[in-house]
Motif scaffolding. Structure first.
Motif, mmCIF file in Angstrom:
data_model
loop_
_atom_site.group_PDB
_atom_site.id
_atom_site.type_symbol
_atom_site.label_atom_id
_atom_site.label_comp_id
_atom_site.label_asym_id
_atom_site.label_seq_id
_atom_site.Cartn_x
_atom_site.Cartn_y
_atom_site.Cartn_z
ATOM 1 N N GLU A 7 0.784 -1.273 0.054
ATOM 2 C CA GLU A 7 0.057 0.072 -0.125
ATOM 3 C C GLU A 7 0.841 1.158 0.052
ATOM 4 O OE1 GLU A 7 -2.682 -0.387 3.502
ATOM 5 O OE2 GLU A 7 -3.662 -1.884 2.435
ATOM 6 N N GLU A 9 0.531 5.911 -0.133
ATOM 7 C CA GLU A 9 -0.119 7.084 -0.168
ATOM 8 C C GLU A 9 0.732 8.382 -0.676
ATOM 9 O OE1 GLU A 9 -2.300 8.343 3.383
ATOM 10 O OE2 GLU A 9 -3.441 6.482 3.560
ATOM 11 N N THR A 103 -6.645 2.148 -7.123
ATOM 12 C CA THR A 103 -6.470 3.471 -6.571
ATOM 13 C C THR A 103 -7.514 4.334 -6.381
ATOM 14 O OG1 THR A 103 -4.278 3.536 -8.055
ATOM 15 C CG2 THR A 103 -5.034 5.796 -7.500
ATOM 16 N N LYS A 116 -4.348 7.003 -2.447
ATOM 17 C CA LYS A 116 -4.437 5.822 -1.814
ATOM 18 C C LYS A 116 -4.263 4.846 -2.848
ATOM 19 C CE LYS A 116 -6.825 7.555 1.951
ATOM 20 N NZ LYS A 116 -7.781 7.254 3.332
ATOM 21 N N THR A 118 -3.263 0.325 -3.674
ATOM 22 C CA THR A 118 -2.866 -0.822 -3.067
ATOM 23 C C THR A 118 -2.709 -1.726 -4.358
ATOM 24 O OG1 THR A 118 -4.727 -0.656 -1.357
ATOM 25 C CG2 THR A 118 -3.779 -3.070 -1.913
#
Length: 160
Positions: A7, A9, A103, A116, A118
């Motif tokens: 993950e 950010e 996203t 964000k 993943t």
């Protein structure tokens, strides 16, 4: 075969709607303009740009990669979400079945955005992903993101 999830950010000064328009909806045109050494072109192989669309990505002269094929898995402009999978090409290093990335762009308290993401890496056989390989991919993606953000800051009239 294994699945490894990572993950990340990234914060941006660009509001979510504008960032989504540029970084997701028009990325095929914008990124080759902003970073031609990284991405030369994108061509739709199949589909209409929505979920199920398959794109051939040709990397720029400055990249050690030649091409990849991406499949758009989901696209939701109202909620600023996007997911895609890398399904073919030398970006998989013959060690990965695919890489799927989800996203979501959300508003930050300062009027900008938080992106964000993943990513799930599905490996072949008993191949183990190293932190170095993941870090390298994250750094390149972050570099592209920051270049697009700088372009949008320099051109405040675009993607409004």
């Amino acid at each position: 075969m294994g699945v490894f999830t990572y993950e990340s950010e990234d914060a941006s000064v660009i509001p979510p709607a504008r960032l989504f328009k540029a970084f997701v909806l028009d990325s095929d045109n914008l990124i080759p303009k902003v970073l031609p050494q990284a991405l030369k072109s994108t061509e739709i192989i199949e589909g209409n740009g929505g979920p199920g669309t398959i794109k051939k990505i040709t990397f720029g002269e400055g990249s050690h990669l030649k091409h990849a094929k991406h499949r758009i898995d989901a696209l939701d402009p109202e909620n600023f979400t996007y997911s895609f999978s890398v399904i073919e090409g030398d970006a998989l290093f013959d060690k990965l079945e695919n890489v799927s990335t989800e996203t979501k762009i959300v508003a930050s308290p300062d009027g900008g955005s938080i992106v964000k993401s993943t990513s799930k890496y599905q490996t072949k056989g008993d191949f183990q992903l190293t932190d170095e390989l993941i870090r390298g991919g994250k750094e390149k993606a972050s570099g592209v993101f920051k270049a697009v953000e700088a372009y949008l800051v320099a051109h405040p009239d675009l993607y409004n």
